[in-house]
Design a protein around this motif. Structure first.
Motif, PDB file in Angstrom:
ATOM      1  N   ALA A 150       0.816  -1.215   0.000  1.00  0.00           N
ATOM      2  CA  ALA A 150       0.000   0.000   0.000  1.00  0.00           C
ATOM      3  C   ALA A 150       0.850   1.267   0.000  1.00  0.00           C
ATOM      4  CB  ALA A 150      -0.929   0.003   1.210  1.00  0.00           C
ATOM      5  N   ARG A 151       2.115   1.151   0.438  1.00  0.00           N
ATOM      6  CA  ARG A 151       2.982   2.330   0.510  1.00  0.00           C
ATOM      7  C   ARG A 151       3.874   2.499  -0.721  1.00  0.00           C
ATOM      8  NH1 ARG A 151       3.070   4.701   5.467  1.00  0.00           N
ATOM      9  NH2 ARG A 151       2.059   3.560   7.159  1.00  0.00           N
ATOM     10  N   PHE A 272      -4.615  -5.304  -0.799  1.00  0.00           N
ATOM     11  CA  PHE A 272      -3.764  -6.394  -1.264  1.00  0.00           C
ATOM     12  C   PHE A 272      -4.567  -7.520  -1.909  1.00  0.00           C
ATOM     13  CE2 PHE A 272      -0.953 -10.176  -0.376  1.00  0.00           C
ATOM     14  CZ  PHE A 272      -0.078  -9.889  -1.421  1.00  0.00           C
ATOM     15  N   ARG A 273      -5.706  -7.883  -1.313  1.00  0.00           N
ATOM     16  CA  ARG A 273      -6.508  -8.950  -1.930  1.00  0.00           C
ATOM     17  C   ARG A 273      -7.038  -8.500  -3.291  1.00  0.00           C
ATOM     18  NH1 ARG A 273     -11.843 -11.199  -1.943  1.00  0.00           N
ATOM     19  NH2 ARG A 273     -12.680  -9.639  -0.498  1.00  0.00           N
ATOM     20  N   VAL A 283      -5.877  -7.884 -15.000  1.00  0.00           N
ATOM     21  CA  VAL A 283      -5.997  -6.425 -15.014  1.00  0.00           C
ATOM     22  C   VAL A 283      -4.609  -5.796 -15.020  1.00  0.00           C
ATOM     23  CG1 VAL A 283      -6.752  -4.416 -13.673  1.00  0.00           C
ATOM     24  CG2 VAL A 283      -8.256  -6.404 -13.910  1.00  0.00           C
ATOM     25  N   ARG A 284      -4.417  -4.825 -15.892  1.00  0.00           N
ATOM     26  CA  ARG A 284      -3.113  -4.166 -16.039  1.00  0.00           C
ATOM     27  C   ARG A 284      -3.061  -2.911 -15.171  1.00  0.00           C
ATOM     28  NH1 ARG A 284      -0.364  -5.371 -20.821  1.00  0.00           N
ATOM     29  NH2 ARG A 284       0.267  -3.200 -21.061  1.00  0.00           N
ATOM     30  N   GLY A 285      -2.798  -3.114 -13.898  1.00  0.00           N
ATOM     31  CA  GLY A 285      -2.739  -1.965 -13.012  1.00  0.00           C
ATOM     32  C   GLY A 285      -2.548  -2.375 -11.571  1.00  0.00           C
ATOM     33  N   HIS A 286      -2.365  -1.364 -10.720  1.00  0.00           N
ATOM     34  CA  HIS A 286      -2.158  -1.590  -9.298  1.00  0.00           C
ATOM     35  C   HIS A 286      -3.284  -0.955  -8.498  1.00  0.00           C
ATOM     36  CE1 HIS A 286       1.737  -3.546  -9.629  1.00  0.00           C
ATOM     37  NE2 HIS A 286       2.017  -2.683 -10.589  1.00  0.00           N
ATOM     38  N   VAL A 287      -3.308  -1.238  -7.208  1.00  0.00           N
ATOM     39  CA  VAL A 287      -4.443  -0.880  -6.369  1.00  0.00           C
ATOM     40  C   VAL A 287      -4.004   0.093  -5.283  1.00  0.00           C
ATOM     41  CG1 VAL A 287      -6.331  -1.794  -4.962  1.00  0.00           C
ATOM     42  CG2 VAL A 287      -5.349  -3.204  -6.790  1.00  0.00           C
ATOM     43  N   ILE A 288      -4.849   1.079  -5.007  1.00  0.00           N
ATOM     44  CA  ILE A 288      -4.615   2.016  -3.906  1.00  0.00           C
ATOM     45  C   ILE A 288      -5.846   2.003  -3.002  1.00  0.00           C
ATOM     46  CG2 ILE A 288      -3.059   3.472  -5.244  1.00  0.00           C
ATOM     47  CD1 ILE A 288      -5.340   5.457  -5.615  1.00  0.00           C
ATOM     48  N   GLY A 289      -5.694   2.523  -1.774  1.00  0.00           N
ATOM     49  CA  GLY A 289      -6.777   2.417  -0.809  1.00  0.00           C
ATOM     50  C   GLY A 289      -7.219   3.737  -0.219  1.00  0.00           C
TER      51      GLY A 289
END
Length: 346
Positions: A150-151, A272-273, A283-289
């Motif tokens: 997440a960081r 993360f999940r 999916v072509r990408g990352h996750v933020i919260g």
């Protein structure tokens, strides 16, 4: 130095895995194993050079572990009561309470086994501790790596900002949890726009049986009411789960831009999940919260961890079965017929 080889191998594998794709569950496990092996190597070195200090340190660690388990059990029980009072008695909201009760039961089993010292109780307690240790190790790996993930900064371009739905209140109203995701998505969209791009904001969520309209439409209305340009919003309105959110959104994005990149927005406990699911669905990408209320976070994190355990249920079931079989074998080995009954109290 030979004792540090397993740690070095695991940490090297972790670095390679993280560079290839930071969304792998194996990254979390390899990082955890690397740290555990390093601590074990340091302890063995200390015990070899200064035996008395090593014994004292082992006792101190056991005491700290026991106090930690007792404190954690109390915290989980208190949080479980808060969750039931504020959120209701759904299975998901009972997770922290259930985890606290499980820890209390484990402590009671250990205390009883130490007091009575019967073969069956000692083996049962040892098996329960081994299973609890396995789950605890995976949970710490998950928690630490999820925090690290997440960081991590996202520096790539993005053509889409995808917001995952989470249900509506009263059938048509965006709840605070989902509003936090949408506000976070607006911030990320503004950041990307300052770099000269105008990504599309894709709201993802279908219509539940108790909802008057698809979640994605209510999400879009929420954004438009707060001044977000309607022409930059696209809706994915068929999904009912996180996996469907990502699968159907991926299809929409690929259709418009086959080489797309995206940023997926959810709540911080779910990052993360969602990232693991994004990898598995292509999916072509990352996750933020987005931030989550403090009282809600422990139970939500436990829910995410359980969901990951179930996602890899075959591997976990095999390891659980191996531990149980080990316990049965130990019980048989210490039986009266084996001549080793005295080892476990007869």
């Amino acid at each position: 130095m030979v004792a540090f080889v397993p740690s070095f191998v695991c940490l090297l594998a972790f670095c390679v895995g993280a560079l290839r794709d930071r969304r792998r569950v194996s990254n979390a496990v390899l990082l955890g194993l690397g740290v555990v092996f390093a601590v074990m190597a340091l302890f063995l070195r200390l015990a070899s050079d200064r035996p008395q200090l090593g014994r004292d340190l082992a006792v101190a660690l056991l005491v700290l572990a026991a106090l930690g388990v007792i404190t954690l059990a109390g915290f989980l029980l208190a949080n479980g009561v808060t969750m039931v009072r504020k959120e209701g008695r759904s299975p998901a909201n009972l997770l922290s309470l259930g985890a606290g009760i499980a820890l209390v039961a484990l402590l009671a089993l250990l205390t009883t086994a130490l007091a009575l010292h019967t073969r069956t109780l000692v083996v049962a307690a040892a098996t329960a501790v081994a299973l609890a240790g396995y789950v605890a190790f995976l949970f710490v790996c998950f928690l630490c790596y999820a925090t690290l993930y997440a960081r991590l900064r996202i520096r790539r371009r993005a053509d889409y900002v995808v917001v995952l739905g989470s249900g509506l209140v009263g059938g048509d109203t965006v709840p605070p949890l989902l509003a936090g995701r949408l506000d976070r998505a607006r911030e990320e969209h503004a950041r990307l726009s300052r770099r000269g791009r105008r990504p599309v904001l894709l709201t993802s969520g279908g219509q539940g049986p108790d909802e008057k309209l698809p979640e994605s439409h209510a999400m879009a209305d929420y954004l438009i009411e707060r001044g977000f340009p309607a022409d930059l919003i696209e809706r994915e309105d068929r999904s009912t789960t996180t996996e469907e959110n990502l699968t159907f959104s991926d299809a929409l994005m690929r259709r418009a831009r086959p080489d797309y990149r995206c940023v997926v927005v959810t709540n911080n406990y779910h990052v993360f999940r969602a990232a693991v699911t994004a990898r598995r669905t292509g999916v072509r990408g990352h996750v933020i919260g987005a931030p989550t209320a403090a009282y809600f976070w422990p139970s939500a994190v436990l829910r995410e961890f359980v969901a990951l355990l179930l996602a890899y249920r075959r591997t976990n079931a095999a390891l659980f079965l191996l531990v149980l079989l080990g316990g049965v074998f130990l019980w048989w080995l210490a039986g009266p017929h084996s001549g080793h009954a005295g080892l476990l109290g007869g």
